[in-house]
Design a protein around this motif. Structure first.
Motif, PDB file in Angstrom:
ATOM      1  N   VAL A 187     -35.699  12.428  26.913  1.00 43.38           N
ATOM      2  CA  VAL A 187     -35.100  13.733  27.774  1.00 43.38           C
ATOM      3  C   VAL A 187     -36.200  14.523  28.009  1.00 43.38           C
ATOM      4  N   ILE A 188     -36.727  15.016  26.993  1.00 42.57           N
ATOM      5  CA  ILE A 188     -38.644  15.966  26.348  1.00 42.57           C
ATOM      6  C   ILE A 188     -39.324  15.918  27.739  1.00 42.57           C
ATOM      7  N   GLU A 189     -39.347  14.425  28.447  1.00 38.57           N
ATOM      8  CA  GLU A 189     -40.577  14.746  29.019  1.00 38.57           C
ATOM      9  C   GLU A 189     -40.170  14.082  30.552  1.00 38.57           C
ATOM     10  N   HIS A 190     -39.456  14.506  30.644  1.00 41.65           N
ATOM     11  CA  HIS A 190     -38.826  14.972  31.770  1.00 41.65           C
ATOM     12  C   HIS A 190     -39.072  17.056  32.591  1.00 41.65           C
ATOM     13  N   PHE A 191     -39.729  17.696  31.871  1.00 37.81           N
ATOM     14  CA  PHE A 191     -39.629  18.641  31.308  1.00 37.81           C
ATOM     15  C   PHE A 191     -41.078  18.955  31.381  1.00 37.81           C
ATOM     16  N   GLY A 192     -41.628  20.433  31.937  1.00 42.85           N
ATOM     17  CA  GLY A 192     -43.358  20.806  32.001  1.00 42.85           C
ATOM     18  C   GLY A 192     -43.475  21.757  31.003  1.00 42.85           C
ATOM     19  N   ASP A 193     -42.357  22.457  30.378  1.00 44.93           N
ATOM     20  CA  ASP A 193     -43.234  22.736  28.595  1.00 44.93           C
ATOM     21  C   ASP A 193     -42.027  22.225  27.685  1.00 44.93           C
ATOM     22  N   LEU A 194     -43.310  21.101  27.025  1.00 43.09           N
ATOM     23  CA  LEU A 194     -42.370  20.824  26.238  1.00 43.09           C
ATOM     24  C   LEU A 194     -41.796  21.896  24.664  1.00 43.09           C
ATOM     25  N   THR A 195     -42.737  22.998  24.906  1.00 43.29           N
ATOM     26  CA  THR A 195     -42.452  23.742  23.521  1.00 43.29           C
ATOM     27  C   THR A 195     -41.247  24.272  23.839  1.00 43.29           C
TER      28      THR A 195
ATOM     29  N   THR B 169     -49.692  12.949  21.407  1.00 45.09           N
ATOM     30  CA  THR B 169     -48.734  13.184  19.710  1.00 45.09           C
ATOM     31  C   THR B 169     -49.546  14.707  20.348  1.00 45.09           C
ATOM     32  N   CYS B 170     -50.856  14.662  20.156  1.00 45.98           N
ATOM     33  CA  CYS B 170     -51.669  16.639  20.065  1.00 45.98           C
ATOM     34  C   CYS B 170     -50.785  16.886  20.966  1.00 45.98           C
ATOM     35  N   ALA B 171     -49.773  17.096  21.753  1.00 45.71           N
ATOM     36  CA  ALA B 171     -48.994  17.462  22.811  1.00 45.71           C
ATOM     37  C   ALA B 171     -47.538  18.154  21.751  1.00 45.71           C
ATOM     38  N   TRP B 172     -47.313  17.383  20.478  1.00 48.87           N
ATOM     39  CA  TRP B 172     -46.319  17.560  20.100  1.00 48.87           C
ATOM     40  C   TRP B 172     -46.733  17.820  18.415  1.00 48.87           C
ATOM     41  N   ASP B 173     -48.354  17.916  18.487  1.00 46.63           N
ATOM     42  CA  ASP B 173     -49.000  18.742  17.495  1.00 46.63           C
ATOM     43  C   ASP B 173     -48.480  19.941  17.630  1.00 46.63           C
ATOM     44  N   ALA B 174     -48.528  20.388  19.029  1.00 46.88           N
ATOM     45  CA  ALA B 174     -48.404  21.869  19.093  1.00 46.88           C
ATOM     46  C   ALA B 174     -46.935  22.245  19.007  1.00 46.88           C
ATOM     47  N   PHE B 175     -45.802  21.720  19.425  1.00 43.17           N
ATOM     48  CA  PHE B 175     -44.491  22.446  19.700  1.00 43.17           C
ATOM     49  C   PHE B 175     -44.509  21.985  17.828  1.00 43.17           C
ATOM     50  N   GLU B 176     -44.376  21.144  17.288  1.00 42.06           N
ATOM     51  CA  GLU B 176     -44.539  21.129  15.671  1.00 42.06           C
ATOM     52  C   GLU B 176     -44.452  22.772  15.282  1.00 42.06           C
TER      53      GLU B 176
ATOM     54  N   LEU C  51     -41.515  23.356  12.571  1.00 40.75           N
ATOM     55  CA  LEU C  51     -40.387  21.791  12.794  1.00 40.75           C
ATOM     56  C   LEU C  51     -41.282  21.594  11.395  1.00 40.75           C
ATOM     57  N   SER C  52     -40.626  20.709  10.409  1.00 42.19           N
ATOM     58  CA  SER C  52     -40.664  19.742   8.892  1.00 42.19           C
ATOM     59  C   SER C  52     -41.213  18.289  10.244  1.00 42.19           C
ATOM     60  N   ARG C  53     -42.639  17.800   9.314  1.00 44.65           N
ATOM     61  CA  ARG C  53     -42.693  15.722  10.662  1.00 44.65           C
ATOM     62  C   ARG C  53     -41.973  15.040   8.420  1.00 44.65           C
ATOM     63  N   VAL C  54     -40.878  14.974   9.739  1.00 43.61           N
ATOM     64  CA  VAL C  54     -40.227  13.455   8.663  1.00 43.61           C
ATOM     65  C   VAL C  54     -40.654  12.410   9.092  1.00 43.61           C
ATOM     66  N   TYR C  55     -41.199  11.791   9.949  1.00 42.50           N
ATOM     67  CA  TYR C  55     -41.480  10.939  10.542  1.00 42.50           C
ATOM     68  C   TYR C  55     -41.971  10.748  12.479  1.00 42.50           C
ATOM     69  N   ARG C  56     -43.275  10.451  12.403  1.00 41.44           N
ATOM     70  CA  ARG C  56     -43.626  10.467  13.934  1.00 41.44           C
ATOM     71  C   ARG C  56     -44.418   8.981  14.142  1.00 41.44           C
ATOM     72  N   GLY C  57     -44.042   8.484  15.157  1.00 47.50           N
ATOM     73  CA  GLY C  57     -45.244   7.096  15.488  1.00 47.50           C
ATOM     74  C   GLY C  57     -44.823   6.414  17.107  1.00 47.50           C
ATOM     75  N   TYR C  58     -45.602   6.128  17.099  1.00 48.94           N
ATOM     76  CA  TYR C  58     -45.599   4.897  18.099  1.00 48.94           C
ATOM     77  C   TYR C  58     -44.385   3.593  18.048  1.00 48.94           C
ATOM     78  N   VAL C  59     -43.640   3.626  18.629  1.00 46.98           N
ATOM     79  CA  VAL C  59     -43.058   2.178  18.381  1.00 46.98           C
ATOM     80  C   VAL C  59     -42.364   1.340  19.260  1.00 46.98           C
ATOM     81  N   GLY C  60     -42.117   0.103  19.300  1.00 50.43           N
ATOM     82  CA  GLY C  60     -41.941  -0.627  20.604  1.00 50.43           C
ATOM     83  C   GLY C  60     -42.613  -1.751  20.692  1.00 50.43           C
TER      84      GLY C  60
ATOM     85  N   LEU D 297     -42.677   6.585  21.449  1.00 54.06           N
ATOM     86  CA  LEU D 297     -42.692   7.446  20.683  1.00 54.06           C
ATOM     87  C   LEU D 297     -41.851   8.744  20.262  1.00 54.06           C
ATOM     88  N   MET D 298     -41.592   8.020  18.931  1.00 53.75           N
ATOM     89  CA  MET D 298     -40.454   8.528  18.361  1.00 53.75           C
ATOM     90  C   MET D 298     -40.695   9.811  17.445  1.00 53.75           C
ATOM     91  N   GLY D 299     -39.988  10.870  17.309  1.00 50.71           N
ATOM     92  CA  GLY D 299     -40.585  12.202  15.850  1.00 50.71           C
ATOM     93  C   GLY D 299     -39.066  12.487  15.094  1.00 50.71           C
TER      94      GLY D 299
END
Length: 264
Positions: A125-133, A182-189, A194-203, A254-256
């Motif tokens: 879902v979130i990848e279909h929006f220009g403003d990630l935060t 992941t640098c874009a995820w750093d920004a919204f975190e 947000l407290s990161r429990v898990y984040r990583g590339y999978v599959g 990519l999941m978080g």
């Protein structure tokens, strides 16, 4: 129509997409290496307390919600702004025998339809929006303090971007490629505390993320068939360990998993 000006897809796109969906649609272990790795993350991090309140945003046709409902026993809700997708979700849940509340609405609306919940999830879902935060903030507002947020996006970076550009460039344009780094995820975190429990590339490398083929020429058809062949081979047991290799330049997803701030 989404109230966000940053919506790169729009409900017309989703209505057309879901009109081609076959039912029943269900997520099960063993369907593909990619589904196995995504469900592995869900199995590892979804709370095990029964009767928690769970929401999937943009969840049509409810195959992932059905998996969560069956494995955790949560009180499940689905929110989507595609009328066609919602009809499919209702029918799919009936076919699968899963009880869940289905809501028509926009996550950017001011007041959450179903109040605040324990767990909110969106996959693709979130990848279909220009403003990630902005879009992640729209997810987080549905959560109770200390609630869990689960996000997932396909990864069209690196070699995946080359393949996707060749096979379906118009579909690629509906994606915010920055959301796959992941640098874009750093920004919204940071912005949303947000407290990161898990984040990583999978599959690993999984050609199933290249489902679309636009204006099929013989060369594009050949490339697409090659992707299907690669997916089939890497899905066989002797080769599945290849899908455990992950890096930003070729992994499929990519999941978080996050916790929202506790109340003070």
């Amino acid at each position: 129509m989404s109230t966000s000006a940053n919506d790169l897809a729009g409900n017309d796109y989703w209505d057309e997409r879901w009109a081609l969906q076959k039912l029943p649609a269900e997520v099960r272990k063993g369907q593909s290496p990619l589904i196995d790795t995504i469900t592995d993350v869900l199995d590892a991090y979804l709370p095990r307390q029964a009767r928690l309140d769970f929401l999937e945003i943009g969840g049509a046709p409810a195959q992932w919600l059905a998996y969560v409902a069956r494995t955790r026993g949560y009180r499940c809700h689905l929110l989507d702004y595609s009328a066609v997708g919602l009809k499919l979700a209702v029918r799919n849940l009936e076919m699968l025998g899963v009880d869940a509340a289905v809501h028509y609405g926009d996550m950017f609306d001011d007041a959450p339809i179903m109040g605040t919940l324990d767990v909110v999830m969106s996959l693709g879902v979130i990848e279909h929006f220009g403003d990630l935060t902005q879009v992640v903030k729209a997810h987080a507002k549905f959560l109770k303090p200390g609630g869990m947020l689960i996000l997932g996006v396909p990864n069209f970076s690196g070699v995946n971007r080359v393949v996707k550009t060749f096979l379906s460039p118009e579909n690629l344009a509906r994606h915010n490629l920055a959301s796959m780094k992941t640098c874009a995820w750093d920004a919204f975190e940071y912005d949303l505390a947000l407290s990161r429990v898990y984040r990583g590339y999978v599959g690993g490398f999984d050609a199933r993320i290249f489902r679309e083929i636009e204006r099929p020429t013989p060369l594009r058809r050949l490339a697409w068939l090659a992707m299907i062949a690669i997916s089939t081979v890497t899905g066989l047991p002797p080769f599945r360990r290849v899908n455990r290799l992950n890096a930003p330049g070729f992994s499929a997803y990519l999941m978080g998993v996050y916790r929202t701030p506790e109340a003070h």
